[in-house]
Design a protein around this motif. Structure first.
Motif, PDB file in Angstrom:
ATOM      1  N   LEU A  13       1.948  -1.646  -3.867  1.00  0.00           N
ATOM      2  CA  LEU A  13       1.372  -1.839  -2.529  1.00  0.00           C
ATOM      3  C   LEU A  13      -0.143  -1.954  -2.664  1.00  0.00           C
ATOM      4  O   LEU A  13      -0.868  -0.973  -2.539  1.00  0.00           O
ATOM      5  N   HIS A  14      -0.608  -3.144  -2.943  1.00  0.00           N
ATOM      6  CA  HIS A  14      -2.031  -3.383  -3.198  1.00  0.00           C
ATOM      7  C   HIS A  14      -2.820  -3.485  -1.902  1.00  0.00           C
ATOM      8  O   HIS A  14      -2.335  -4.018  -0.912  1.00  0.00           O
ATOM      9  N   GLY A  15      -4.022  -2.951  -1.925  1.00  0.00           N
ATOM     10  CA  GLY A  15      -4.941  -3.092  -0.800  1.00  0.00           C
ATOM     11  C   GLY A  15      -4.630  -2.185   0.382  1.00  0.00           C
ATOM     12  O   GLY A  15      -5.170  -2.396   1.458  1.00  0.00           O
ATOM     13  N   VAL A  16      -3.783  -1.187   0.190  1.00  0.00           N
ATOM     14  CA  VAL A  16      -3.503  -0.262   1.294  1.00  0.00           C
ATOM     15  C   VAL A  16      -4.390   0.971   1.151  1.00  0.00           C
ATOM     16  O   VAL A  16      -4.857   1.302   0.063  1.00  0.00           O
ATOM     17  N   VAL A  17      -4.613   1.640   2.258  1.00  0.00           N
ATOM     18  CA  VAL A  17      -5.415   2.860   2.265  1.00  0.00           C
ATOM     19  C   VAL A  17      -4.475   4.009   2.585  1.00  0.00           C
ATOM     20  O   VAL A  17      -3.881   4.054   3.661  1.00  0.00           O
ATOM     21  N   TRP A  18      -4.321   4.909   1.631  1.00  0.00           N
ATOM     22  CA  TRP A  18      -3.445   6.064   1.807  1.00  0.00           C
ATOM     23  C   TRP A  18      -4.198   7.169   2.520  1.00  0.00           C
ATOM     24  O   TRP A  18      -5.370   7.418   2.241  1.00  0.00           O
ATOM     25  N   GLN A  19      -3.511   7.853   3.441  1.00  0.00           N
ATOM     26  CA  GLN A  19      -4.123   8.923   4.216  1.00  0.00           C
ATOM     27  C   GLN A  19      -3.193  10.122   4.234  1.00  0.00           C
ATOM     28  O   GLN A  19      -1.978   9.980   4.381  1.00  0.00           O
ATOM     29  N   LYS A  20      -3.780  11.304   4.076  1.00  0.00           N
ATOM     30  CA  LYS A  20      -3.003  12.536   4.200  1.00  0.00           C
ATOM     31  C   LYS A  20      -3.665  13.429   5.236  1.00  0.00           C
ATOM     32  O   LYS A  20      -4.830  13.249   5.581  1.00  0.00           O
ATOM     33  N   SER A  21      -2.929  14.400   5.699  1.00  0.00           N
ATOM     34  CA  SER A  21      -3.430  15.310   6.714  1.00  0.00           C
ATOM     35  C   SER A  21      -4.567  16.156   6.165  1.00  0.00           C
ATOM     36  O   SER A  21      -4.535  16.580   5.009  1.00  0.00           O
TER      37      SER A  21
END
Length: 80
Positions: A13-21
């Motif tokens: 999954l290229h170019g995605v921004v991962w976010q966590k709480s």
């Protein structure tokens, strides 16, 4: 990007921004979310960032968030 499917390697999954709480614990035991170009949402385990990502529709994510806010999953938390 090629076809995205459930269980896809998160590294695909290229170019995605991962976010966590911001409430995630310091040991890195977190679930991370990323919005895909299609509008779907990918979910991965932060302890295994190269591992599989599960892909959900916006409606599926919305239902889950509504349930979490309503306390439907509180019994899954340690000490609850």
């Amino acid at each position: 990007m090629h076809h995205v499917y459930n269980g896809i390697a998160a590294t695909e999954l290229h170019g995605v921004v991962w976010q966590k709480s911001r409430h995630s614990n310091s040991q890195g035991s977190c679930v991370e979310f990323a919005k895909l170009a299609s509008g779907d949402v990918a979910v991965r385990n932060s302890r295994h960032p190269e591992g599989p990502a599960l892909v959900y529709t916006p409606a599926e994510i919305e239902s889950m968030i509504i349930g979490v806010k309503a306390g439907e999953f509180d019994h899954l938390v340690a000490g609850a």
